[in-house]
Design a protein around this motif. Structure first.
Motif, PDB file in Angstrom:
ATOM      1  N   ASP A   1       0.832  -1.202   0.000  1.00 24.14           N
ATOM      2  CA  ASP A   1       0.000   0.000   0.000  1.00 24.14           C
ATOM      3  C   ASP A   1       0.862   1.247   0.000  1.00 24.14           C
ATOM      4  N   TRP A   2       1.964   1.220   0.734  1.00 24.54           N
ATOM      5  CA  TRP A   2       2.876   2.368   0.751  1.00 24.54           C
ATOM      6  C   TRP A   2       3.464   2.612  -0.640  1.00 24.54           C
ATOM      7  N   LEU A   3       3.767   1.535  -1.338  1.00 25.13           N
ATOM      8  CA  LEU A   3       4.324   1.692  -2.684  1.00 25.13           C
ATOM      9  C   LEU A   3       3.281   2.240  -3.652  1.00 25.13           C
ATOM     10  N   ARG A   4       2.046   1.814  -3.505  1.00 22.73           N
ATOM     11  CA  ARG A   4       0.982   2.394  -4.335  1.00 22.73           C
ATOM     12  C   ARG A   4       0.797   3.875  -4.006  1.00 22.73           C
ATOM     13  N   ALA A   5       0.819   4.184  -2.712  1.00 21.58           N
ATOM     14  CA  ALA A   5       0.617   5.572  -2.298  1.00 21.58           C
ATOM     15  C   ALA A   5       1.743   6.471  -2.794  1.00 21.58           C
ATOM     16  N   GLY A   6       2.984   5.978  -2.757  1.00 12.71           N
ATOM     17  CA  GLY A   6       4.096   6.793  -3.224  1.00 12.71           C
ATOM     18  C   GLY A   6       4.012   7.086  -4.709  1.00 12.71           C
ATOM     19  N   GLN A   7       3.567   6.112  -5.489  1.00  7.38           N
ATOM     20  CA  GLN A   7       3.392   6.353  -6.917  1.00  7.38           C
ATOM     21  C   GLN A   7       2.226   7.326  -7.159  1.00  7.38           C
ATOM     22  N   ALA A   8       1.152   7.157  -6.384  1.00  8.82           N
ATOM     23  CA  ALA A   8       0.027   8.085  -6.510  1.00  8.82           C
ATOM     24  C   ALA A   8       0.446   9.497  -6.125  1.00  8.82           C
ATOM     25  N   LEU A   9       1.245   9.605  -5.082  1.00  4.34           N
ATOM     26  CA  LEU A   9       1.723  10.909  -4.650  1.00  4.34           C
ATOM     27  C   LEU A   9       2.478  11.612  -5.773  1.00  4.34           C
ATOM     28  N   GLU A  10       3.392  10.915  -6.415  1.00  2.81           N
ATOM     29  CA  GLU A  10       4.178  11.565  -7.462  1.00  2.81           C
ATOM     30  C   GLU A  10       3.316  11.884  -8.683  1.00  2.81           C
ATOM     31  N   ARG A  11       2.370  11.019  -9.001  1.00  2.00           N
ATOM     32  CA  ARG A  11       1.470  11.332 -10.120  1.00  2.00           C
ATOM     33  C   ARG A  11       0.687  12.614  -9.816  1.00  2.00           C
ATOM     34  N   VAL A  12       0.203  12.738  -8.595  1.00  2.00           N
ATOM     35  CA  VAL A  12      -0.546  13.930  -8.202  1.00  2.00           C
ATOM     36  C   VAL A  12       0.354  15.167  -8.249  1.00  2.00           C
ATOM     37  N   LEU A  13       1.570  15.053  -7.732  1.00  2.52           N
ATOM     38  CA  LEU A  13       2.473  16.201  -7.710  1.00  2.52           C
ATOM     39  C   LEU A  13       2.844  16.647  -9.121  1.00  2.52           C
ATOM     40  N   LEU A  14       3.088  15.700 -10.008  1.00  2.69           N
ATOM     41  CA  LEU A  14       3.433  16.068 -11.385  1.00  2.69           C
ATOM     42  C   LEU A  14       2.242  16.734 -12.077  1.00  2.69           C
ATOM     43  N   GLN A  15       1.045  16.175 -11.871  1.00  2.00           N
ATOM     44  CA  GLN A  15      -0.142  16.772 -12.483  1.00  2.00           C
ATOM     45  C   GLN A  15      -0.391  18.164 -11.913  1.00  2.00           C
ATOM     46  N   ALA A  16      -0.212  18.311 -10.597  1.00  2.00           N
ATOM     47  CA  ALA A  16      -0.398  19.620  -9.978  1.00  2.00           C
ATOM     48  C   ALA A  16       0.593  20.640 -10.537  1.00  2.00           C
ATOM     49  N   THR A  17       1.820  20.202 -10.766  1.00  4.04           N
ATOM     50  CA  THR A  17       2.833  21.092 -11.339  1.00  4.04           C
ATOM     51  C   THR A  17       2.419  21.554 -12.725  1.00  4.04           C
ATOM     52  N   LEU A  18       1.922  20.624 -13.545  1.00  2.97           N
ATOM     53  CA  LEU A  18       1.444  21.002 -14.881  1.00  2.97           C
ATOM     54  C   LEU A  18       0.255  21.955 -14.805  1.00  2.97           C
ATOM     55  N   ASP A  19      -0.526  21.841 -13.735  1.00  3.26           N
ATOM     56  CA  ASP A  19      -1.695  22.699 -13.560  1.00  3.26           C
ATOM     57  C   ASP A  19      -1.333  24.060 -12.968  1.00  3.26           C
ATOM     58  N   GLY A  20      -0.047  24.309 -12.749  1.00 12.54           N
ATOM     59  CA  GLY A  20       0.385  25.609 -12.254  1.00 12.54           C
ATOM     60  C   GLY A  20       0.323  25.769 -10.753  1.00 12.54           C
ATOM     61  N   LEU A  21       0.226  24.651 -10.018  1.00 20.19           N
ATOM     62  CA  LEU A  21       0.149  24.717  -8.565  1.00 20.19           C
ATOM     63  C   LEU A  21       1.527  24.562  -7.937  1.00 20.19           C
ATOM     64  N   ALA A  22       1.732  25.253  -6.838  1.00 19.66           N
ATOM     65  CA  ALA A  22       2.886  25.003  -5.976  1.00 19.66           C
ATOM     66  C   ALA A  22       2.477  23.938  -4.962  1.00 19.66           C
ATOM     67  N   THR A  23       3.415  23.108  -4.560  1.00 15.90           N
ATOM     68  CA  THR A  23       3.082  21.987  -3.675  1.00 15.90           C
ATOM     69  C   THR A  23       4.133  21.826  -2.587  1.00 15.90           C
TER      70      THR A  23
END
Length: 329
Positions: free
Chosen positions: A254-276
């Motif tokens: 579950d931690w490995l799934r969460a870490g991949q989800a975290l990075e997917r979210v952060l990359l998408q947020a970056t493309l959307d112009g968000l600071a994180t």
């Protein structure tokens, strides 16, 4: 180019992209081994870079390694390869977190390729963010991104945000009186020109952000009680925009799934112009972590708290040279 022709330069570039991922205290607790015979990466944890006081179960270590794994998948698709990933492939070797076999070609309609430009643009921002509300369609897209990796991203209501901020403050107070926490923080901070220039890991003083003069944004102060020459003070948000990333269960997979989800979210947020930025303070203490979750959501275990919004992106922090983390066989 055939799979067997994958050269050292390409392998090195893929790992350089992978290691742009975030990790607790920028400890970079990962290693990679590339097997030429079957074009497969082994992604391994480096327990010498564990953070035992703040992360006694190595949960955060798994999150960081999984974020690097996700970057590797994105970079592979960008290079025209299809990454076939298996988590925890060998029960007798728990430090082998994943294998990624590269086949080709990558499908043209993959949802990973558009994320590639954000890998080296994503940085942690420890600066004040504006009060501009994130549009609901962007929030929905970020939640959908987490679901693609088997995790859930939820945006708590106002009452829950205030509870979270109280819990973070509680955790900060506990850390302030814990000598082991202070020593662990010192180990991973780099203060002064000489230390910063030589750093290949840890958090350098230029990435601390301003000292909090007011506001309740959950931003860890890596300076602790020690003044940093030339560091400014600033007022942060009183009502920060937070998100909870969680999973149904709480095991290494579950931690490995969460870490991949975290990075997917952060990359998408970056493309959307968000600071994180990320805060793990409220999930480092077991008795506090359980209260962090929203009882009305389907999330059983919160793995990390994200702070998102509009404002300055953080600076790039140091990374270990690829030759220190990559073996090629």
């Amino acid at each position: 180019m055939s799979v067997d022709a994958l050269d050292t330069k390409t392998v090195t570039a893929l790992v350089e992209d992978a290691t742009a991922a975030p990790s607790m205290f920028n400890a970079q607790p990962w290693r990679f081994r590339f097997h030429r015979a079957d074009s497969t990466f082994h992604v391994r944890s480096d327990l010498e870079r564990a953070i035992p006081r703040a992360d006694p179960t190595t949960r955060a270590l798994h999150l960081g390694c999984a974020a690097a794994l996700f970057n590797l998948r994105v970079a592979a698709v960008h290079a025209g390869r299809q990454p076939v990933t298996e988590l925890l492939p060998d029960p007798a070797d728990p430090q082998l977190l994943a294998t990624v076999r590269l086949t080709e070609p990558a499908p043209l309609d993959t949802d990973l390729a558009p994320l590639y430009p954000a890998i080296h643009r994503r940085h942690t921002s420890r600066h004040p963010l504006s009060d501009e509300e994130i549009p609901q369609p962007i929030k929905d897209a970020l939640s959908a991104a987490a679901l693609l990796e088997g995790a859930r991203l939820t945006f708590p209501d106002t009452w829950h945000v205030q509870t979270l901020l109280d819990l973070v403050q509680d955790a900060e107070g506990r850390d302030a009186t814990d000598p082991a926490a202070a020593e662990e923080l010192r180990r991973w901070t780099r203060v002064g020109a000489e230390a910063v220039d030589a750093a290949s890991d840890g958090v350098p003083d230029y990435a601390f952000g301003p000292r909090k003069h007011g506001g309740r944004a959950p931003v860890r102060d890596f300076a602790g009680r020690h003044p940093v020459p030339g560091r400014d003070a600033a007022t942060f948000e009183n009502a920060p925009q937070l998100a909870l990333l969680g999973t149904t269960d709480d095991r290494p997979r579950d931690w490995l799934r969460a870490g991949q989800a975290l990075e997917r979210v952060l990359l998408q947020a970056t493309l959307d112009g968000l600071a994180t930025s990320l805060t793990s303070h409220a999930v480092e203490w077991p008795e506090i972590r359980w209260i962090v979750r929203d009882p009305e959501s389907a999330t059983g275990f919160v793995q990390i708290v994200l702070r998102l919004g509009y404002g300055p992106a953080g600076p790039r922090t140091p990374r270990r040279p690829v030759h220190e983390v990559l073996d090629i066989e």
